[in-house]
Write a protein that holds these residues in place. Structure first.
Motif, mmCIF file in Angstrom:
data_model
loop_
_atom_site.group_PDB
_atom_site.id
_atom_site.type_symbol
_atom_site.label_atom_id
_atom_site.label_comp_id
_atom_site.label_asym_id
_atom_site.label_seq_id
_atom_site.Cartn_x
_atom_site.Cartn_y
_atom_site.Cartn_z
ATOM 1 N N TRP A 39 1.177 82.819 11.249
ATOM 2 C CA TRP A 39 1.383 81.390 11.540
ATOM 3 C C TRP A 39 0.045 80.691 11.789
ATOM 4 N N PHE A 42 -1.552 80.144 8.378
ATOM 5 C CA PHE A 42 -0.815 79.102 7.668
ATOM 6 C C PHE A 42 -1.116 77.726 8.267
ATOM 7 N N GLY A 43 -1.067 77.648 9.583
ATOM 8 C CA GLY A 43 -1.336 76.370 10.247
ATOM 9 C C GLY A 43 -2.755 75.880 10.019
ATOM 10 N N ARG A 44 -3.700 76.766 10.063
ATOM 11 C CA ARG A 44 -5.104 76.367 9.912
ATOM 12 C C ARG A 44 -5.433 75.946 8.483
ATOM 13 N N TYR A 45 -5.005 76.730 7.508
ATOM 14 C CA TYR A 45 -5.459 76.492 6.133
ATOM 15 C C TYR A 45 -4.475 75.707 5.272
ATOM 16 N N VAL A 46 -3.194 75.728 5.609
ATOM 17 C CA VAL A 46 -2.223 75.001 4.805
ATOM 18 C C VAL A 46 -1.875 73.663 5.460
ATOM 19 N N LEU A 47 -1.557 73.705 6.754
ATOM 20 C CA LEU A 47 -1.175 72.486 7.460
ATOM 21 C C LEU A 47 -2.370 71.721 8.023
ATOM 22 N N ASN A 48 -3.521 72.364 8.043
ATOM 23 C CA ASN A 48 -4.740 71.787 8.619
ATOM 24 C C ASN A 48 -4.522 71.384 10.083
ATOM 25 N N THR A 50 -4.446 73.758 13.507
ATOM 26 C CA THR A 50 -4.527 75.095 14.087
ATOM 27 C C THR A 50 -3.668 75.198 15.348
#
Length: 176
Positions: A39, A42-48, A50
């Motif tokens: 997660w 995913f949060g850092r690199y996809v959702l931008n 963290t």
């Protein structure tokens, strides 16, 4: 000795189950740790965005993984040990040294548990950052480990002593 042997096997069965529970909960914590890091990525690199709580949860989970695994390792006698010299001394001396080792481990577990009780009660006033749970949840893992090491090694010391009194060698999980 027959009835005593049945009682001893029930104790060993219970301790095996308790060790299995330690491994089970440590395994669950490891799966949760891996999922939360997934997660995080995913949060850092996809959702931008963290998720900052993951690091604190990871620190908490690592404590449980390490301490519960260590306690189970004491029961399973799978920790690293150097047995060359002990085994060269013959069965009688070797069995006495194993008994001494169990007593030392049990004492260490008891001291660890008592020291962690103070930390546990002290930590209720402090919250873990980003998780908003008491710091005591982190020290609970060390407290449990100390108690479990005391129970595992102490019981093995008692069993080993009983077998030595009967002129036998304790044939539990002889790994170390």
């Amino acid at each position: 000795m027959e009835q005593q042997s049945g009682s001893l096997s029930k104790v060993e069965w219970f301790l095996d189950r308790l060790s299995g529970l330690c491994i089970f909960f440590a395994s669950i914590a490891l799966v949760v740790l891996i999922a939360t890091f997934g997660w995080l990525v995913f949060g850092r690199y996809v959702l931008n965005s963290t998720p900052t709580w993951v690091e604190q949860l990871a620190l908490l989970l690592i404590c449980y993984i390490a301490y519960l695994g260590a306690a189970a390792g004491v029961h399973e006698q799978s920790h690293l040990g150097v047995t060359l010299f002990r085994d060269m001394l013959g069965d009688t001396v070797s069995n006495l040294l194993k008994l001494l080792n169990d007593v030392i481990l049990a004492t260490f577990g008891l001291v660890m548990m008592i020291a962690c009780m103070e930390l546990f009660s002290f930590g209720w006033a402090t919250l873990l950052p980003m998780l908003d749970i008491p710091e005591s949840f982190r020290t609970l893992s060390a407290l449990l480990c100390g108690g479990l090491v005391f129970v595992f090694a102490g019981t093995r010391a008692v069993l080993r002593f009983i077998y030595l009194l009967n002129g036998q060698s304790y044939s539990g999980k002889e790994v170390y």
